[in-house]
Write a protein that holds these residues in place. Structure first.
Motif, mmCIF file in Angstrom:
data_model
loop_
_atom_site.group_PDB
_atom_site.id
_atom_site.type_symbol
_atom_site.label_atom_id
_atom_site.label_comp_id
_atom_site.label_asym_id
_atom_site.label_seq_id
_atom_site.Cartn_x
_atom_site.Cartn_y
_atom_site.Cartn_z
ATOM 1 N N ALA A 107 -2.075 -7.009 32.901
ATOM 2 C CA ALA A 107 -1.554 -8.377 32.941
ATOM 3 C C ALA A 107 -0.395 -8.480 31.964
ATOM 4 C CB ALA A 107 -2.649 -9.377 32.574
ATOM 5 N N LEU A 108 0.662 -9.168 32.363
ATOM 6 C CA LEU A 108 1.874 -9.234 31.559
ATOM 7 C C LEU A 108 2.127 -10.642 31.041
ATOM 8 C CD1 LEU A 108 4.322 -7.146 33.795
ATOM 9 C CD2 LEU A 108 2.642 -6.334 32.142
ATOM 10 N N ARG A 109 2.692 -10.710 29.841
ATOM 11 C CA ARG A 109 3.209 -11.955 29.284
ATOM 12 C C ARG A 109 4.601 -11.662 28.757
ATOM 13 N NH1 ARG A 109 -0.403 -13.324 31.744
ATOM 14 N NH2 ARG A 109 -2.147 -14.717 31.255
ATOM 15 N N ILE A 110 5.539 -12.547 29.063
ATOM 16 C CA ILE A 110 6.944 -12.314 28.716
ATOM 17 C C ILE A 110 7.454 -13.485 27.900
ATOM 18 C CG2 ILE A 110 9.255 -11.909 29.649
ATOM 19 C CD1 ILE A 110 7.850 -10.854 32.205
ATOM 20 N N SER A 111 8.120 -13.194 26.799
ATOM 21 C CA SER A 111 8.580 -14.257 25.908
ATOM 22 C C SER A 111 9.669 -15.088 26.579
ATOM 23 C CB SER A 111 9.125 -13.661 24.604
ATOM 24 O OG SER A 111 10.314 -12.923 24.855
ATOM 25 N N PRO A 112 9.635 -16.404 26.392
ATOM 26 C CA PRO A 112 10.711 -17.250 26.916
ATOM 27 C C PRO A 112 11.942 -17.134 26.030
ATOM 28 C CG PRO A 112 9.125 -18.588 25.715
ATOM 29 C CD PRO A 112 8.584 -17.183 25.716
ATOM 30 N N GLU A 113 13.078 -16.879 26.630
ATOM 31 C CA GLU A 113 14.324 -16.747 25.876
ATOM 32 C C GLU A 113 15.439 -17.441 26.645
ATOM 33 O OE1 GLU A 113 14.166 -15.444 22.966
ATOM 34 O OE2 GLU A 113 12.261 -14.359 23.088
ATOM 35 N N ALA A 114 16.491 -17.774 25.939
ATOM 36 C CA ALA A 114 17.656 -18.369 26.584
ATOM 37 C C ALA A 114 18.319 -17.352 27.509
ATOM 38 C CB ALA A 114 18.653 -18.851 25.532
ATOM 39 N N ALA A 115 19.040 -17.851 28.501
ATOM 40 C CA ALA A 115 19.735 -16.975 29.443
ATOM 41 C C ALA A 115 20.657 -16.019 28.703
ATOM 42 C CB ALA A 115 20.538 -17.815 30.439
ATOM 43 N N GLY A 116 20.679 -14.766 29.155
ATOM 44 C CA GLY A 116 21.535 -13.754 28.558
ATOM 45 C C GLY A 116 20.894 -12.977 27.434
ATOM 46 N N ARG A 117 19.674 -13.355 27.024
ATOM 47 C CA ARG A 117 19.032 -12.693 25.889
ATOM 48 C C ARG A 117 17.892 -11.787 26.341
ATOM 49 N NH1 ARG A 117 19.913 -15.315 20.780
ATOM 50 N NH2 ARG A 117 21.435 -16.987 21.002
ATOM 51 N N VAL A 124 -1.625 -6.179 28.778
ATOM 52 C CA VAL A 124 -3.031 -5.957 28.431
ATOM 53 C C VAL A 124 -3.775 -5.651 29.721
ATOM 54 C CG1 VAL A 124 -5.138 -7.008 27.518
ATOM 55 C CG2 VAL A 124 -2.933 -7.491 26.435
ATOM 56 N N ASP A 125 -4.726 -4.757 29.654
ATOM 57 C CA ASP A 125 -5.498 -4.369 30.833
ATOM 58 C C ASP A 125 -6.178 -5.602 31.446
ATOM 59 O OD1 ASP A 125 -7.327 -3.189 32.670
ATOM 60 O OD2 ASP A 125 -7.396 -1.370 31.466
ATOM 61 N N LYS A 126 -5.961 -5.826 32.743
ATOM 62 C CA LYS A 126 -6.594 -6.964 33.423
ATOM 63 C C LYS A 126 -8.112 -6.872 33.355
ATOM 64 C CE LYS A 126 -2.966 -7.745 36.901
ATOM 65 N NZ LYS A 126 -2.656 -7.673 38.360
ATOM 66 N N ALA A 127 -8.642 -5.658 33.424
ATOM 67 C CA ALA A 127 -10.094 -5.496 33.377
ATOM 68 C C ALA A 127 -10.659 -5.976 32.045
ATOM 69 C CB ALA A 127 -10.472 -4.037 33.616
ATOM 70 N N LEU A 128 -9.917 -5.778 30.956
ATOM 71 C CA LEU A 128 -10.347 -6.282 29.656
ATOM 72 C C LEU A 128 -10.365 -7.802 29.656
ATOM 73 C CD1 LEU A 128 -11.005 -6.266 26.651
ATOM 74 C CD2 LEU A 128 -8.598 -5.749 26.177
ATOM 75 N N LEU A 129 -9.323 -8.423 30.187
ATOM 76 C CA LEU A 129 -9.275 -9.881 30.227
ATOM 77 C C LEU A 129 -10.413 -10.445 31.077
ATOM 78 C CD1 LEU A 129 -5.429 -10.455 30.638
ATOM 79 C CD2 LEU A 129 -6.784 -10.452 28.535
ATOM 80 N N GLU A 130 -10.707 -9.792 32.192
ATOM 81 C CA GLU A 130 -11.802 -10.256 33.047
ATOM 82 C C GLU A 130 -13.143 -10.101 32.346
ATOM 83 O OE1 GLU A 130 -11.208 -7.854 36.471
ATOM 84 O OE2 GLU A 130 -9.494 -9.019 37.202
ATOM 85 N N ARG A 131 -13.299 -9.022 31.603
ATOM 86 C CA ARG A 131 -14.555 -8.807 30.864
ATOM 87 C C ARG A 131 -14.716 -9.858 29.773
ATOM 88 N NH1 ARG A 131 -17.883 -4.751 28.694
ATOM 89 N NH2 ARG A 131 -19.788 -5.928 28.155
ATOM 90 N N LEU A 132 -13.653 -10.185 29.076
ATOM 91 C CA LEU A 132 -13.725 -11.205 28.029
ATOM 92 C C LEU A 132 -14.059 -12.573 28.626
ATOM 93 C CD1 LEU A 132 -10.681 -10.170 25.800
ATOM 94 C CD2 LEU A 132 -13.115 -9.876 25.285
ATOM 95 N N GLN A 133 -13.476 -12.872 29.796
ATOM 96 C CA GLN A 133 -13.785 -14.132 30.464
ATOM 97 C C GLN A 133 -15.266 -14.191 30.831
ATOM 98 O OE1 GLN A 133 -11.457 -16.849 31.302
ATOM 99 N NE2 GLN A 133 -13.513 -17.714 31.367
ATOM 100 N N SER A 134 -15.794 -13.076 31.336
ATOM 101 C CA SER A 134 -17.203 -13.029 31.703
ATOM 102 C C SER A 134 -18.109 -13.177 30.484
ATOM 103 C CB SER A 134 -17.497 -11.698 32.410
ATOM 104 O OG SER A 134 -18.870 -11.565 32.707
ATOM 105 N N ILE A 135 -17.742 -12.529 29.372
ATOM 106 C CA ILE A 135 -18.541 -12.622 28.150
ATOM 107 C C ILE A 135 -18.550 -14.055 27.624
ATOM 108 C CG2 ILE A 135 -18.579 -11.955 25.705
ATOM 109 C CD1 ILE A 135 -17.612 -9.173 26.623
ATOM 110 N N ALA A 136 -17.382 -14.694 27.626
ATOM 111 C CA ALA A 136 -17.298 -16.074 27.145
ATOM 112 C C ALA A 136 -18.151 -16.992 28.006
ATOM 113 C CB ALA A 136 -15.846 -16.537 27.138
ATOM 114 N N GLN A 137 -18.043 -16.869 29.307
ATOM 115 C CA GLN A 137 -18.826 -17.722 30.202
ATOM 116 C C GLN A 137 -20.312 -17.495 30.009
ATOM 117 O OE1 GLN A 137 -17.296 -16.873 34.123
ATOM 118 N NE2 GLN A 137 -15.583 -18.291 33.913
ATOM 119 N N GLY A 138 -20.694 -16.244 29.827
ATOM 120 C CA GLY A 138 -22.100 -15.940 29.613
ATOM 121 C C GLY A 138 -22.651 -16.547 28.337
#
Length: 265
Positions: A107-117, A124-138
């Motif tokens: 999974a990707l996150r990209i910083s917001p920047e002004a045009a031209g910069r 981060v591994d999507k599987a890690l994010l999904e596992r963390l979501q499952s742990i939190a819900q549990g």
């Protein structure tokens, strides 16, 4: 139970240790910690056990990921990119060029920047994010956010940084991550394995400055060098390109508690 009595937790996941803290006004108080092994999967297992032991029922969870569990890349500006979807595709192709097909599952996150910069992309591994979501819900918790430590520390300490020219290093145990900016634009982002001594961190910064030329007076004003080293006592750091680094601290405690302070107010 009223909303005001809900718990707010911060978890710090690192390759060898997971720490759980209960967030409160003014910081975060340690709940428990556990040694772990087996990459992010072992760290997630340890977090699940810590939440169970803490008796978490309702509330929020914020996770700070060691930079061992994240990847970073600088994205140059391109006039050919006309939408967020095209930007993500461009970033993903860049990660796949470096890391191979495994990057397709990130999974990707990209910083917001002004045009031209240029922009900074974190993966981060999507599987890690999904596992963390499952742990939190549990555990009956809402997963509020998952942040690589480099980004969390930069967001917290950014008001203390020089505006245009700087080197910002986050030296967590076993790894040093660096953000370099020149003339108000991102110049480089890199995360590398590193020894825990001040000399090892300074040598890595010296090499990065040489690679990017940011320390060359002919290229413009010299940068200010900042080092944030969670859990390490403040002190003098060896010079980098002849520049004395400034140590930035968030609090006391061990490295993992300090890492939690990047998101706990």
């Amino acid at each position: 139970m009223s909303p005001l009595s809900r718990d707010s937790f911060v978890a710090v996941l690192a390759p060898a240790r997971v720490t759980l803290l209960r967030a409160a006004r003014g910081g975060a108080a340690p709940c428990a910690s556990s040694d772990c092994e087996g990459g992010w999967s072992g760290a997630a297992d340890a977090l699940q056990g810590l939440l169970r032991e803490a008796g978490a029922r309702r509330g929020r969870l914020t996770v700070v990921l060691s930079s061992h569990f994240a990847h970073f890349r600088l994205l140059p500006w391109s006039d050919a990119i006309g939408s967020p979807a095209e930007l993500e595709s461009f970033a993903r192709i860049g990660f796949e060029d470096i890391y191979g097909p495994v990057a397709a599952g990130w999974a990707l996150r990209i910083s917001p920047e002004a045009a031209g910069r240029p922009r900074v992309a974190a993966a981060v591994d999507k599987a890690l994010l999904e596992r963390l979501q499952s742990i939190a819900q549990g555990a009956g918790l809402s997963l509020e956010s998952v942040l690589p430590h480099l980004m969390a520390a930069y967001n917290r300490l950014q008001p203390r940084l020089a505006r245009d020219n700087f080197v910002f290093a986050v030296a967590e145990p076993g790894r040093c991550s660096m953000l370099l900016a020149r003339a108000g634009q991102w110049l480089s982002v890199r995360s590398s394995a590193c020894g825990d001594s001040e000399r090892a961190v300074a040598a890595l910064l010296e090499r990065e400055c040489e690679l990017t030329g940011i320390g060359d007076p002919a290229a413009g004003p010299l940068p200010t060098v900042y080092v944030h080293a969670p859990g390490r006592a403040a002190g003098e750091w060896p010079a980098v390109e002849g520049i004395a680094p400034q140590a930035l601290a968030l609090g006391g405690g061990d490295a993992w508690q300090d890492m939690a302070l990047a998101v706990a107010s």
